[in-house]
Design a protein around this motif. Structure first.
Motif, short mmCIF file in Angstrom:
data_model
loop_
_atom_site.label_atom_id
_atom_site.label_comp_id
_atom_site.label_asym_id
_atom_site.label_seq_id
_atom_site.Cartn_x
_atom_site.Cartn_y
_atom_site.Cartn_z
N GLU A 372 36.54 36.37 43.96
CA GLU A 372 35.42 36.85 43.15
C GLU A 372 35.66 38.30 42.73
O GLU A 372 36.11 39.12 43.54
CB GLU A 372 34.11 36.76 43.94
N ARG A 373 35.35 38.60 41.48
CA ARG A 373 35.54 39.97 41.01
C ARG A 373 34.72 40.97 41.83
O ARG A 373 35.17 42.09 42.10
CB ARG A 373 35.16 40.07 39.53
N ALA A 374 33.55 40.55 42.26
CA ALA A 374 32.69 41.46 43.02
C ALA A 374 33.29 41.86 44.36
O ALA A 374 32.85 42.84 44.98
CB ALA A 374 31.32 40.81 43.24
N SER A 375 34.32 41.12 44.82
CA SER A 375 34.91 41.44 46.12
C SER A 375 35.84 42.65 46.05
O SER A 375 36.23 43.18 47.09
CB SER A 375 35.69 40.23 46.64
N PHE A 376 36.20 43.09 44.84
CA PHE A 376 37.06 44.25 44.71
C PHE A 376 36.23 45.52 44.86
O PHE A 376 35.15 45.64 44.28
CB PHE A 376 37.77 44.26 43.35
N ARG A 377 36.75 46.46 45.63
CA ARG A 377 36.08 47.74 45.83
C ARG A 377 36.94 48.85 45.26
O ARG A 377 38.06 49.07 45.70
CB ARG A 377 35.81 47.99 47.32
N ARG A 378 36.43 49.54 44.24
CA ARG A 378 37.16 50.64 43.62
C ARG A 378 36.26 51.87 43.55
O ARG A 378 35.05 51.75 43.34
CB ARG A 378 37.62 50.27 42.21
N GLU A 379 36.87 53.04 43.73
CA GLU A 379 36.11 54.28 43.59
C GLU A 379 35.69 54.47 42.14
O GLU A 379 36.37 54.01 41.22
CB GLU A 379 36.98 55.46 44.03
#
Length: 748
Positions: A372-379
């Motif tokens: 899922e795209r929401a699982s990526f965490r970026r600053e």
């Protein structure tokens, strides 16, 4: 009160014997590479005796040999439940973790294995490899020293093996100076331990490869020459592979032919030469070799190579039919499906809507269990650079991706973008090294699994991932379909929709994908101003003298293209043009015409279509500088349809030769329209077949105007933004930023 019934000693013995029988039978299957049958046998043994450690190890290895790395890791975990001190399970669990991209877990597993058996060199070699992949070279060297010390307790030959393993790992990572150090050390040890000539030939193959990577071409060729005296099949196949990877195609062919002469009944040798002949457009020879393979038994690669040979022989429709049959039997979205996708672009019979439907069907399986795209965490992007990743296998001389990407890598604004290149292919030359120098981070990933590469992309915290592969030979469609980055973009490597789930955007332009064309693409469309490809060669190609003689000689139409682009419709247009322009000639140049049999086949095809073949010249390929000079002999280029010329059309324009194109419906059939619109040559674009022929008549009629245009064309191009690499790169950067904004990134 309950009583537990114990197995009698006799029953226990019978069970152990039955388990041993399953184990022995499974081992026989394992030795023959029958992984499924072997796995069933080992599991049957474990069902009878769950403490049988050797069966658990072999079952896990079956999963590893099938590329099922998570199952392999789970299998080695089962071994460790039986025996927590199993050196083998810790070591091979580390291998599985590495393949899964679980680099920290792999590191820990290797260290546990080293603690259990410090006298074993294999663990330290594996540990050195993973350390080198992350640039920890001093730590890696320390691990190599420990591996050598451990190997020295066994034999000098084992020490040489350690050096060879490290050399191969370092060559995979394109670290030639470090690889050469390992090779020279290993060769010294091998020579001192009285290695055979065949063993020394093996060493020279890798030594030559390292020297090629270092630009030491004369020394490399000497090493390859020393290796070529080998008669061992494995050595010769590796020498051919390395030669091909360094663009030494002719030399690779010579080695493979010698290998087949020495090993005429080897399927491996016959298939390697068949692949080579297919790639080198030697269609008739490829077919002869495939028939030899089939006489020896079936081989899964034969249909794909045969279809490729048909395509390179000029019969894309038959090639497509064969490939669709193969894809139906292997409908997993993998390589067989990618071959169908690429070939469909050459077909006269598929509309833009049908191309989308076909691609959607082909690659639908890739979206299963996607991240899922929401699982990526970026600053947040504010206050930092955008982390931009490219996946490419084609940064080498003459490849279109390299031609168009080198200026972008050179001009990319490093104050806004941090550039990562994931190099997924084996070919290497001076252009590869130039691209590497222009990339802030260059990671060699050719041998990596999708899981490894996805884990590295995540570790690098990539914001936007640009795929330059599409459905070409090194495609990473399976990884992209399961999503490896929060935003994924298709650019340059594949001229059209990919159909890959989770491929978010296609970078295009307003002519290749005009308003309303979005319905033909599975991706959202981001449009560059001008044209999608900027042709700004860094190599100098002087214009030929444009003389009055050009206006007086018989007019020559020309085309320089992949033979598959000469579809029945395209050849029909060419014939009509020749028939309508009295005294004109047609020059066709393609790689297939280096093969006399392929040339004869194509000439017969022209005769069947009614051509006066005396007016048609079929030319073999030339090296790029010579090919550019050869445009002097062409007055007007006739574009192909439905798959327009890309790089070759831009090269023709650069050399002062105008192009007539037929405006189509999809990306591949609108590239010519895009180039000519950007060049200010809209009057060279035909809306339909009749207009194409009429346009050729009109342009051929005014020879003086044609000569004047040829004299002026390059300067006209240089005055336009579409041919300015700095402006193009700024536009490319803006497209990436606009994509990020559209995806919800807050950009500074």
């Amino acid at each position: 009160m309950q009583h537990t019934v114990q197995d009698s000693p006799q029953q226990g013995g019978d069970i152990r014997q039955a388990a041993a029988a399953h184990f022995n039978s499974a081992n026989a299957d394992f030795r023959d590479g029958r992984w499924e049958a072997a796995l069933s046998g080992f599991e049957a043994a474990l069902a009878l005796d769950e403490t049988m450690e050797p069966a658990a190890i072999q079952a896990a290895r079956c999963h590893a040999n099938r590329g099922q790395w998570q199952a392999a890791r789970d299998g080695f975990a089962r071994v460790l439940m039986i025996n927590p001190a199993s050196y083998t399970a810790w070591l091979e669990s580390g291998h599985a973790c590495r393949r899964l991209g679980l680099f920290e877990d792999a590191d820990q597993a290797y260290r546990r294995a080293a603690g259990l058996a410090p006298e074993r060199h294999e663990t330290f070699v594996a540990l050195a490899r993973i350390l080198e992949e992350f640039g920890r070279f001093q730590d890696a060297d320390d691990a190599v020293d420990k591996a050598v010390a451990a190997a020295a307790r066994t034999s000098a030959q084992t020490v040489a093996t350690v050096h060879r393993m490290m050399a191969r790992y370092r060559l995979e990572q394109k670290l030639p100076d470090r690889a050469l150090a390992s090779l020279e050390a290993g060769i010294r040890v091998a020579a001192e331990s009285a290695a055979t000539l065949e063993e020394l030939c093996d060493w020279q193959v890798e030594r030559g490869y390292a020297l090629m990577l270092m630009g030491e071409h004369a020394r490399a060729h000497k090493a390859f020459g020393a290796a070529s005296v080998s008669t061992r099949e494995g050595t010769l196949l590796r020498l051919a592979e390395v030669s091909y990877m360094n663009n030494l195609w002719e030399e690779a062919g010579e080695v493979l032919r010698r290998c087949v002469a020495l090993h005429p009944t080897s399927v491996s040798s016959l298939m390697a030469l068949a692949r080579h002949c297919s790639h080198c457009w030697d269609v008739a020879e490829a077919e002869r070799l495939l028939q030899q393979v089939e006489a020896l038994g079936s081989h899964p690669e034969v249909p794909g190579i045969r279809a490729n040979a048909r395509i390179r022989g000029g019969d894309a429709e038959e090639g497509l039919r064969l490939l669709i049959d193969e894809a139906k039997a292997n409908h997993d979205g993998g390589r067989a499906c990618s071959r169908v996708a690429m070939t469909s672009l050459y077909s006269d019979s598929y509309s833009a809507a049908q191309i989308l439907d076909l691609h959607t069907w082909l690659f639908e399986p890739l979206g299963v269990k996607a991240r899922e795209r929401a699982s990526f965490r970026r600053e947040p992007l504010a206050g930092r650079r955008i982390r931009l990743g490219f996946i490419s296998a084609d940064m080498h001389y003459q490849h279109p991706v390299n031609i168009f990407m080198q200026p972008i890598l050179r001009e990319l604004d490093r104050s806004r973008f941090e550039c990562f290149v994931y190099a997924a292919g084996g070919l290497n030359d001076d252009q590869t090294q130039l691209a590497r120098q222009r990339s802030e981070h260059w990671v060699e990933v050719e041998t990596w699994t999708d899981a490894q590469l996805a884990a590295r992309i995540e570790q690098d915290k990539i914001d936007i991932l640009v795929d330059l592969l599409g459905h070409t030979a090194h495609s990473r469609g399976m990884m992209l379909g399961r999503r490896a980055a929060p935003v994924q973009v298709n650019y340059l490597g594949y001229p059209g929709t990919t159909g890959i789930p989770n491929m978010d955007w296609l970078i295009s332009d307003a002519v290749v994908t005009p308003d309303g064309a979005e319905r033909y693409y599975s991706e959202r469309v981001a449009r560059l101003p001008g044209t999608v490809f900027c042709f700004a060669p860094e190599e100098d190609y002087p214009l030929p003298p444009i003389t009055q003689e050009m206006a007086e000689r018989p007019l020559t139409f020309g085309s320089v293209n992949n033979i598959a682009k000469y579809s029945t419709r395209t050849l029909g247009l060419y014939k009509r043009v020749l028939d309508s322009v009295e005294g004109s000639r047609l020059s066709l140049r393609t790689a297939s015409f280096s093969d006399p049999q392929a040339t004869g086949f194509f000439r017969a095809r022209l005769q069947d279509l009614g051509f006066d073949t005396e007016r048609v010249s079929l030319q073999p390929p030339l090296a790029l500088p010579q090919m550019m000079r050869a445009y002097r002999d062409i007055d007007i280029v006739l574009d192909a349809h439905p798959y327009n010329g890309g790089t070759t059309s831009l090269q023709a324009l650069w050399m002062g030769v105008p192009v007539i194109t037929l405006e189509g419906q999809q990306f591949v059939s609108r590239m010519g329209t895009s180039f000519l619109t950007a060049a200010g040559l809209a009057d060279w674009i035909a809306p339909d077949d009749d207009a194409y022929v009429a346009l050729a008549q009109e342009k051929a009629r005014d020879r003086a105007a044609l000569v004047t245009l040829r004299r002026e064309l390059r300067q006209r191009l240089l005055a336009r933004d579409a041919w300015n690499p700095v402006i193009h790169t700024r536009n490319f950067e803006k497209a990436l930023i606009d994509i990020l904004k559209a995806e919800g990134y807050a950009t500074a």
